[in-house]
Design a protein around this motif. Sequence first.
Motif, PDB file in Angstrom:
ATOM      1  N   THR A   1     -16.736   9.845  -0.762  1.00  0.00           N
ATOM      2  CA  THR A   1     -16.220  10.661  -1.867  1.00  0.00           C
ATOM      3  C   THR A   1     -16.510   9.941  -3.179  1.00  0.00           C
ATOM      4  N   PRO A   2     -17.252  10.571  -4.103  1.00  0.00           N
ATOM      5  CA  PRO A   2     -17.472   9.917  -5.401  1.00  0.00           C
ATOM      6  C   PRO A   2     -16.141   9.562  -6.057  1.00  0.00           C
ATOM      7  N   LYS A   3     -16.164   8.558  -6.902  1.00  0.00           N
ATOM      8  CA  LYS A   3     -14.916   8.005  -7.462  1.00  0.00           C
ATOM      9  C   LYS A   3     -14.070   9.023  -8.211  1.00  0.00           C
ATOM     10  N   ASP A   4     -14.740   9.955  -8.885  1.00  0.00           N
ATOM     11  CA  ASP A   4     -13.977  10.905  -9.700  1.00  0.00           C
ATOM     12  C   ASP A   4     -13.707  12.221  -8.964  1.00  0.00           C
ATOM     13  N   ALA A   5     -13.973  12.269  -7.661  1.00  0.00           N
ATOM     14  CA  ALA A   5     -13.837  13.535  -6.923  1.00  0.00           C
ATOM     15  C   ALA A   5     -12.545  13.557  -6.111  1.00  0.00           C
ATOM     16  N   GLY A   6     -12.028  14.758  -5.893  1.00  0.00           N
ATOM     17  CA  GLY A   6     -10.806  14.913  -5.119  1.00  0.00           C
ATOM     18  C   GLY A   6     -11.075  14.937  -3.618  1.00  0.00           C
ATOM     19  N   VAL A   7      -9.989  14.754  -2.857  1.00  0.00           N
ATOM     20  CA  VAL A   7     -10.035  14.778  -1.394  1.00  0.00           C
ATOM     21  C   VAL A   7      -9.076  15.882  -0.941  1.00  0.00           C
ATOM     22  N   VAL A   8      -9.604  16.891  -0.256  1.00  0.00           N
ATOM     23  CA  VAL A   8      -8.751  18.001   0.178  1.00  0.00           C
ATOM     24  C   VAL A   8      -7.921  17.573   1.387  1.00  0.00           C
ATOM     25  N   VAL A   9      -6.629  17.834   1.294  1.00  0.00           N
ATOM     26  CA  VAL A   9      -5.721  17.589   2.417  1.00  0.00           C
ATOM     27  C   VAL A   9      -4.986  18.900   2.678  1.00  0.00           C
ATOM     28  N   THR A  10      -5.117  19.421   3.890  1.00  0.00           N
ATOM     29  CA  THR A  10      -4.427  20.671   4.207  1.00  0.00           C
ATOM     30  C   THR A  10      -3.015  20.336   4.678  1.00  0.00           C
ATOM     31  N   THR A  11      -2.071  21.164   4.258  1.00  0.00           N
ATOM     32  CA  THR A  11      -0.668  20.914   4.612  1.00  0.00           C
ATOM     33  C   THR A  11      -0.112  22.066   5.442  1.00  0.00           C
ATOM     34  N   PRO A  12       0.893  21.811   6.308  1.00  0.00           N
ATOM     35  CA  PRO A  12       1.576  20.537   6.503  1.00  0.00           C
ATOM     36  C   PRO A  12       0.612  19.491   7.055  1.00  0.00           C
ATOM     37  N   ALA A  13       0.705  18.264   6.524  1.00  0.00           N
ATOM     38  CA  ALA A  13      -0.251  17.213   6.879  1.00  0.00           C
ATOM     39  C   ALA A  13       0.467  15.997   7.441  1.00  0.00           C
ATOM     40  N   TYR A  14      -0.168  15.332   8.391  1.00  0.00           N
ATOM     41  CA  TYR A  14       0.287  14.000   8.806  1.00  0.00           C
ATOM     42  C   TYR A  14       0.467  13.211   7.509  1.00  0.00           C
ATOM     43  N   MET A  15       1.687  12.755   7.260  1.00  0.00           N
ATOM     44  CA  MET A  15       2.079  12.338   5.904  1.00  0.00           C
ATOM     45  C   MET A  15       1.144  11.328   5.237  1.00  0.00           C
ATOM     46  N   HIS A  16       0.554  10.443   6.018  1.00  0.00           N
ATOM     47  CA  HIS A  16      -0.295   9.404   5.417  1.00  0.00           C
ATOM     48  C   HIS A  16      -1.567   9.983   4.789  1.00  0.00           C
ATOM     49  N   PHE A  17      -1.987  11.173   5.261  1.00  0.00           N
ATOM     50  CA  PHE A  17      -3.180  11.796   4.653  1.00  0.00           C
ATOM     51  C   PHE A  17      -2.939  12.088   3.170  1.00  0.00           C
ATOM     52  N   LEU A  18      -1.689  12.359   2.830  1.00  0.00           N
ATOM     53  CA  LEU A  18      -1.380  12.695   1.438  1.00  0.00           C
ATOM     54  C   LEU A  18      -1.409  11.455   0.546  1.00  0.00           C
ATOM     55  N   VAL A  19      -1.295  10.289   1.172  1.00  0.00           N
ATOM     56  CA  VAL A  19      -1.196   9.033   0.427  1.00  0.00           C
ATOM     57  C   VAL A  19      -2.560   8.348   0.287  1.00  0.00           C
ATOM     58  N   ILE A  20      -3.383   8.449   1.340  1.00  0.00           N
ATOM     59  CA  ILE A  20      -4.627   7.660   1.395  1.00  0.00           C
ATOM     60  C   ILE A  20      -5.546   7.895   0.188  1.00  0.00           C
ATOM     61  N   PRO A  21      -5.799   9.166  -0.222  1.00  0.00           N
ATOM     62  CA  PRO A  21      -6.707   9.325  -1.370  1.00  0.00           C
ATOM     63  C   PRO A  21      -6.238   8.518  -2.581  1.00  0.00           C
ATOM     64  N   GLY A  22      -4.928   8.533  -2.850  1.00  0.00           N
ATOM     65  CA  GLY A  22      -4.389   7.784  -3.992  1.00  0.00           C
ATOM     66  C   GLY A  22      -4.628   6.284  -3.863  1.00  0.00           C
ATOM     67  N   LEU A  23      -4.592   5.765  -2.647  1.00  0.00           N
ATOM     68  CA  LEU A  23      -4.835   4.331  -2.447  1.00  0.00           C
ATOM     69  C   LEU A  23      -6.251   3.951  -2.859  1.00  0.00           C
ATOM     70  N   THR A  24      -7.154   4.935  -2.829  1.00  0.00           N
ATOM     71  CA  THR A  24      -8.546   4.654  -3.201  1.00  0.00           C
ATOM     72  C   THR A  24      -8.829   5.089  -4.641  1.00  0.00           C
ATOM     73  N   GLY A  25      -7.777   5.505  -5.362  1.00  0.00           N
ATOM     74  CA  GLY A  25      -7.961   5.934  -6.747  1.00  0.00           C
ATOM     75  C   GLY A  25      -8.443   7.371  -6.874  1.00  0.00           C
ATOM     76  N   ARG A  26      -8.377   8.134  -5.773  1.00  0.00           N
ATOM     77  CA  ARG A  26      -8.818   9.531  -5.827  1.00  0.00           C
ATOM     78  C   ARG A  26      -7.613  10.453  -5.679  1.00  0.00           C
ATOM     79  N   GLU A  27      -7.808  11.694  -6.102  1.00  0.00           N
ATOM     80  CA  GLU A  27      -6.695  12.644  -6.044  1.00  0.00           C
ATOM     81  C   GLU A  27      -6.679  13.369  -4.695  1.00  0.00           C
ATOM     82  N   ALA A  28      -5.483  13.483  -4.091  1.00  0.00           N
ATOM     83  CA  ALA A  28      -5.327  14.339  -2.907  1.00  0.00           C
ATOM     84  C   ALA A  28      -5.096  15.761  -3.402  1.00  0.00           C
ATOM     85  N   VAL A  29      -5.976  16.674  -3.017  1.00  0.00           N
ATOM     86  CA  VAL A  29      -5.847  18.071  -3.450  1.00  0.00           C
ATOM     87  C   VAL A  29      -5.263  18.857  -2.281  1.00  0.00           C
TER      88      VAL A  29
END
Length: 391
Positions: free
Chosen positions: A104-132
Amino acid sequence: MTNFDALTPEALRARGSMKWNRRGPEVLPMWVAEMDYPLADPVAAAIDEVVARQGFGYAEVDDRVPRAFADFAARRLGMTVNPGWTTVVPHVLAGIEIAVEVFTPKDAGVVVTTPAYMHFLVIPGLTGREAVEVPLLETRGAASVDEQWHLDLEGIERAFANGARSLILCQPYNPVGKVFSREELAELARIVARYDGWVISDEIHAPLTLPAIRHLAYSEVDETAASHCVTITSASKSFSMPGLPCATVSLHTQAGHDRFVTNAHPDHLYGATTLGIEANVAAFTGGDEWLDGALAKIAQNVARTKAFVDAELPDVRYVPGDATYFAWLDLREAGLGDDPAAWVLDKGKLWMNPGGDFGANGKGFCRLNLATTSAILDDGLGRLKAALDAR
Ligand SMILES: Cc1ncc(COP(=O)(O)O)c(C=O)c1O
């Protein structure tokens, strides 16, 4: 043969895990994704062997886990895995984080479908990307999980049009238990390909696809899907040994694999242990009989839970899944607000995962772990009923 009813709450607490020890013995823990079953004999033997030789040094990571996983995937999952395009990592979540960074390019978002295994919502942020977040579409009142939950393909397309470049897929899906169909995933693949994106497919629950239902790996959907798919898995969930670090990241083209190994930092890849490696090899090569027994027990518990909920809990809806050992219980009509799990914990001393932890559309649901004994399941269902009767 393994007795899947063998372990008592006392024996399970004595194992020392978080699931059974975080709260006092008055609380019945049916939450975190761990099974209440004896370890598979081949896995136990492999661990004994490591202990006997005091094999606790830094692990030499070779191709035994990739080869064992490839054989298992061909035999049980209808999936082709190239061991040469498979990299060992310590955990599935670590693999997902690395894949997000690489694909995922640095400025691009990461799609997470919900309800989601909770850590999926956190991981993009750990890499500096937005969870969409793109919520699944729900057909309320549907009789089967396949009819109830669908990918919001238009919502996903919009997210990619707005700059997202990867999507974390959970196939089969924690928490609702669905195995997405070929048609649904082929459409997803067309959308992702249009934006030159990637699908990071967490398939840790694939071996837990219930008898008579078939897993469908995202990489097997078609060539388009395979070309932009990273598959991440481990035997840790299906053989209940999450305390033994070892997982795999598989690419499905030479170019994808080259991109992964060139861009992933070796320090992030390292960390699988000798115990995790030997346990994964043993599970993938010799664990079929144990896994079949566990699946039969889980299927029995699914049927038992469905019969109980339908007969005794008129305000609760339970639509059994295709896979995983979770019951995604719908308590939205139970009059207990957004967090019915808190009420059930307080009044019934039964601990389930609150649905709201999986995203806003999980509110009003509870995730109940069914990978347990008949006695514990009956106790849990009784506690659920007692808590609802206390309204
Ligand atoms: C979908 C999913 N992915 C990953 C994990 C955790 O895997 P690991 O402990 O290897 O990071 C879990 C655990 O429940 C899970 O349900």
